[in-house]
Design a protein around this motif. Structure first.
Motif, PDB file in Angstrom:
ATOM      1  N   ILE A 195       0.732  -1.303  -0.015  1.00 55.16           N
ATOM      2  CA  ILE A 195      -0.047   0.030   0.109  1.00 55.16           C
ATOM      3  C   ILE A 195       0.824   1.322   0.106  1.00 55.16           C
ATOM      4  CG2 ILE A 195      -1.656   1.235   1.492  1.00 55.16           C
ATOM      5  CD1 ILE A 195      -2.793  -1.400   2.401  1.00 55.16           C
ATOM      6  N   GLU A 196       1.852   1.240   0.647  1.00 59.95           N
ATOM      7  CA  GLU A 196       3.084   2.600   0.879  1.00 59.95           C
ATOM      8  C   GLU A 196       3.677   2.743  -0.204  1.00 59.95           C
ATOM      9  OE1 GLU A 196       4.753   1.959   4.530  1.00 59.95           O
ATOM     10  OE2 GLU A 196       3.110   2.224   5.852  1.00 59.95           O
ATOM     11  N   SER A 197       4.131   1.363  -1.070  1.00 58.31           N
ATOM     12  CA  SER A 197       5.042   1.612  -2.093  1.00 58.31           C
ATOM     13  C   SER A 197       4.573   2.025  -3.323  1.00 58.31           C
ATOM     14  CB  SER A 197       5.479   0.144  -2.304  1.00 58.31           C
ATOM     15  OG  SER A 197       6.215  -0.137  -1.179  1.00 58.31           O
ATOM     16  N   THR A 198       5.150   2.749  -4.224  1.00 55.00           N
ATOM     17  CA  THR A 198       4.623   3.207  -5.592  1.00 55.00           C
ATOM     18  C   THR A 198       4.277   1.850  -6.403  1.00 55.00           C
ATOM     19  OG1 THR A 198       6.548   3.275  -6.347  1.00 55.00           O
ATOM     20  CG2 THR A 198       5.714   5.385  -5.633  1.00 55.00           C
ATOM     21  N   LEU A 199       3.243   2.149  -7.271  1.00 56.87           N
ATOM     22  CA  LEU A 199       2.885   0.879  -8.214  1.00 56.87           C
ATOM     23  C   LEU A 199       3.494   0.908  -9.652  1.00 56.87           C
ATOM     24  CD1 LEU A 199      -0.878   1.326  -7.100  1.00 56.87           C
ATOM     25  CD2 LEU A 199       0.684  -0.295  -6.198  1.00 56.87           C
ATOM     26  N   ASP A 200       4.324   1.882  -9.963  1.00 57.93           N
ATOM     27  CA  ASP A 200       4.803   2.040 -11.164  1.00 57.93           C
ATOM     28  C   ASP A 200       6.192   1.471 -11.192  1.00 57.93           C
ATOM     29  OD1 ASP A 200       6.249   4.087  -9.684  1.00 57.93           O
ATOM     30  OD2 ASP A 200       5.957   5.568 -11.225  1.00 57.93           O
ATOM     31  N   GLY A 201       6.634   0.844 -10.231  1.00 57.26           N
ATOM     32  CA  GLY A 201       8.056   0.051 -10.206  1.00 57.26           C
ATOM     33  C   GLY A 201       9.249   1.074 -10.049  1.00 57.26           C
ATOM     34  N   SER A 202       9.049   2.276  -9.696  1.00 57.77           N
ATOM     35  CA  SER A 202      10.053   3.285  -9.217  1.00 57.77           C
ATOM     36  C   SER A 202      10.692   2.741  -8.035  1.00 57.77           C
ATOM     37  CB  SER A 202       9.734   4.644  -9.075  1.00 57.77           C
ATOM     38  OG  SER A 202       8.309   4.684  -8.141  1.00 57.77           O
TER      39      SER A 202
ATOM     40  N   GLY B 275      17.850   1.401  -4.269  1.00 51.01           N
ATOM     41  CA  GLY B 275      17.337   0.281  -5.304  1.00 51.01           C
ATOM     42  C   GLY B 275      16.216  -0.365  -4.696  1.00 51.01           C
ATOM     43  N   GLN B 276      15.651   0.199  -3.541  1.00 57.99           N
ATOM     44  CA  GLN B 276      14.409  -0.630  -3.069  1.00 57.99           C
ATOM     45  C   GLN B 276      13.310   0.098  -3.472  1.00 57.99           C
ATOM     46  OE1 GLN B 276      14.857  -3.190  -0.991  1.00 57.99           O
ATOM     47  NE2 GLN B 276      16.880  -3.223  -1.529  1.00 57.99           N
ATOM     48  N   PRO B 277      12.176  -0.435  -3.517  1.00 58.99           N
ATOM     49  CA  PRO B 277      10.780   0.224  -4.056  1.00 58.99           C
ATOM     50  C   PRO B 277      10.472   1.260  -3.302  1.00 58.99           C
ATOM     51  CG  PRO B 277      10.483  -2.415  -3.590  1.00 58.99           C
ATOM     52  CD  PRO B 277      11.811  -2.000  -3.154  1.00 58.99           C
ATOM     53  N   ALA B 278      10.228   2.508  -3.727  1.00 59.54           N
ATOM     54  CA  ALA B 278       9.928   3.726  -3.492  1.00 59.54           C
ATOM     55  C   ALA B 278       8.664   3.801  -2.569  1.00 59.54           C
ATOM     56  CB  ALA B 278       9.806   4.735  -4.838  1.00 59.54           C
ATOM     57  N   VAL B 279       8.853   4.213  -1.149  1.00 59.65           N
ATOM     58  CA  VAL B 279       7.946   4.491  -0.550  1.00 59.65           C
ATOM     59  C   VAL B 279       7.012   5.847  -0.968  1.00 59.65           C
ATOM     60  CG1 VAL B 279       7.115   4.724   2.038  1.00 59.65           C
ATOM     61  CG2 VAL B 279       8.732   3.097   1.418  1.00 59.65           C
ATOM     62  N   ARG B 280       5.839   5.833  -1.058  1.00 61.32           N
ATOM     63  CA  ARG B 280       4.805   6.700  -1.370  1.00 61.32           C
ATOM     64  C   ARG B 280       5.208   7.898  -0.658  1.00 61.32           C
ATOM     65  NH1 ARG B 280       1.407   6.304  -5.116  1.00 61.32           N
ATOM     66  NH2 ARG B 280       0.978   4.207  -4.444  1.00 61.32           N
TER      67      ARG B 280
END
Length: 598
Positions: free
Chosen positions: A21-28, A33-38
């Motif tokens: 839920i907190e991470s972006t959904l577009d793969g950024s 190098g970890q999934p970006a937290v929104r």
């Protein structure tokens, strides 16, 4: 034990859900190098830093470019023709370097590193130019006008100067197409609210660019016109250095996309694979073509599967699996995925739209050339105050700012309430073409009356008219309005429609359009002068405008742009929006195309 194991599994699943839920959904990804937290990356916090950076860098660039021709003539001792030619080559080189920056960004370095490296080169070039200006300019010690060089320059001095300005061209050219795309990367396309903010970002980005150039065209341009070159160049260098510092400060907040490798290699693979299977029958159903399961790639680098389209069917042969290949290891130069084939199709579809934007850039370039010459042949004084003809471009910049507000706050909501949908990028670009036609007609009418008043009230004057320069305001305002629809629409369109691995290349297309517009404009002037010059007539655009017909040239541009608009309509109707698998925003691309009425 079983009970505790179930509880641990439940906790892990709940934690994983919260992360999703907190991470972006577009793969950024973030800088590690970890999934970006929104909540901790991207969005307007990062975007505002990039907007400030863009404004400061633009101020620095135009602080050099706006009066470079004057430096070449007054300080370097070049004649007008040689100086104008050198400036044209320098400007063209800037946009050539934009393709280099886009290639490095999309293929290897990524947008953050590319922007940082080329900005550093830009600052070094500006500091070198500021230092060289102190070497060139000799203090008035028995010398008359300090704006004019007093001693001949050595080859070392000349080499330092040209090295400096071409370092500036390299730095700014490599930086410019990537900063717009990097700013757009800070918003998650899969999140409805952030997707809306991403669209708004391009408007504010173009506004920041214009506000930066406004300061350089007025304040810095004034000092340089007075011969205070060192202050002007050092101010540009300081502005670029502050911009670079702001860019670096935002490092922890930025979102990134991992580069996907050399796109030319992927394109060549499609062409080679399709050529090898030229004699195979193309299946009618795209489901029969080869496509890898790229779910892991989506998580790793933001790559998304592009849905199959029916256009350019000859390229589909590259994704046909033969009987030999079914039992053999898949080789890249023998078979390609549907996504890889669709990347090539995307670029082929973008090219006709891009070609149609070049003639608009021809119209746009007149603001920095013929509009200024036209203004210089008009009444440029109010009482004892002289109005520099080039300063009239301030009305263009103010128009851009005003029409961005009008479009974002008034027109866009009104259209949405009227038909429950907003204008597409293609529609807005078409509106920009229409307004540019109006601008050329307005310029032609003003020139017609300028000639009329020059003939009646000043028959013995060589190159002047009693018509006030403020009659040029409508044509500058119309050009500014057209920029909001055309250039902002271009940024959104090419960025949104370029494949994931070619986003910076999409932004570079806008810059190359402006570059080619300069070259086409020069070629058009040469052709017009050759045809219109005779023994009795010095041509439409002679040195003395009172003896020519600049109004006819403006009307010619209006006619050519009208023809270009007709071609653009055909290309826009033919264009098919790109569609990604599982992408809620663009999955309805075909529906948008059906609704599109430019």
């Amino acid at each position: 034990m079983g009970k505790f194991s179930c509880l641990n599994i439940e906790k892990r699943e709940k934690k994983r859900t919260n992360v999703n839920i907190e991470s972006t959904l577009d793969g950024s990804v973030d800088r590690n190098g970890q999934p970006a937290v929104r909540s901790g990356t991207g969005n307007w916090v990062a975007a505002n830093l990039l907007l400030l950076n863009q404004g400061l860098v633009t101020l620095a660039f135009f602080g050099v470019g706006v009066n470079l021709v004057l430096f070449l003539t007054r300080v370097m001792g070049q004649d007008n023709a040689e100086a104008a030619n050198n400036v044209s080559k320098w400007t063209g080189t800037v946009y050539v370097f934009s393709l280099l920056g886009a290639f490095l960004s999309d293929s290897y370095l990524g947008r953050f590193k590319t922007c940082a490296v080329f900005q550093a080169i830009f600052v070094i070039g500006l500091m070198s130019l500021a230092i060289s200006s102190n070497i060139f300019l000799v203090k008035p010690n028995g010398c008359g006008d300090e704006r004019i060089r007093c001693n001949p320059h050595t080859s070392v001095q000349n080499a330092l100067f040209y090295m400096s300005i071409y370092l500036i061209a390299l730095g700014y050219g490599g930086y410019q197409p990537n900063i717009a795309t990097f700013g757009a990367d800070q918003f998650d396309e899969e999140h409805p609210q952030e997707s809306h903010s991403k669209v708004a970002f391009f408007s504010y980005f173009y506004l920041a660019l214009n506000l930066g150039s406004l300061f350089s065209n007025t304040i810095i341009g004034y000092f340089e016109d007075q011969g205070i070159w060192a202050i002007g160049f050092w101010a540009s260098a300081g502005s670029a250095a502050v911009g670079l510092l702001l860019f670096i400060i935002g490092t922890p907040r930025y979102r990134h996309f991992i580069p996907r490798g050399n796109p030319f290699s992927r394109f060549c693979q499609v062409v080679v694979a399709a050529a090898r299977k030229w004699n195979l029958e193309i299946p009618l159903n795209g489901d029969e073509l080869f496509e890898e399961n790229i779910g892991k790639q989506v998580a790793d680098n933001g790559a998304r599967k592009i849905l199959h389209t029916k256009g350019f069917r000859f390229l589909d042969r590259a994704a046909i699996i033969t009987s030999e290949e079914e039992n053999d290891e898949i080789k890249r130069w023998r078979i390609c995925t549907v996504t890889q084939v669709e990347e090539v199709k995307c670029i082929l579809r973008l090219l006709p739209i891009w070609l149609c934007t070049i003639l608009y850039s021809v119209v746009f370039t007149q603001m920095a050339s013929l509009f200024v010459e036209q203004g210089a042949a008009m009444k440029t004084t109010i009482s004892n105050f002289h109005i520099p003809p080039a300063s009239m471009s301030s009305f263009d910049i103010l128009s851009v700012a005003a029409f961005i507000f009008i479009y974002r706050r008034l027109l866009d909501p009104f259209i949405f309430n009227l038909k429950s949908s907003k204008l597409t990028e293609l529609q807005r670009m078409g509106i920009g073409l229409i307004i540019s036609i109006m601008a050329m007609v307005a310029a032609g009418i003003v020139e017609h009356f300028r000639l009329k008043y020059a003939t009646k009230t000043c028959p013995h004057c060589d190159n002047s008219s009693s018509l006030s320069i403020f009659w040029q305001i409508p044509q500058y305002v119309l050009i500014g309005a057209s920029e909001v629809f055309m250039y902002v629409g271009q940024l959104e369109f090419f960025n949104g429609q370029a494949p994931d691995g070619l986003k910076s290349f999409g932004s570079a297309l806008c810059m190359t359009s402006i570059s080619l517009g300069n070259y086409v404009s020069s070629l058009l002037v040469i052709i017009v002068m050759k045809i219109s010059t005779s023994d009795e007539m010095p041509g439409w655009i002679p040195g003395n405008l009172n003896k020519g017909h600049l109004d006819r040239f403006y009307f010619l541009l209006a006619a050519l742009t009208t023809a270009d608009f007709v071609v653009y309509l055909i290309c826009a109707k033919w264009y098919k929006y790109i569609s990604f698998e599982g992408r809620s925003i663009h999955i309805e691309g075909e529906n948008r195309r059906a609704e599109m009425q430019v």
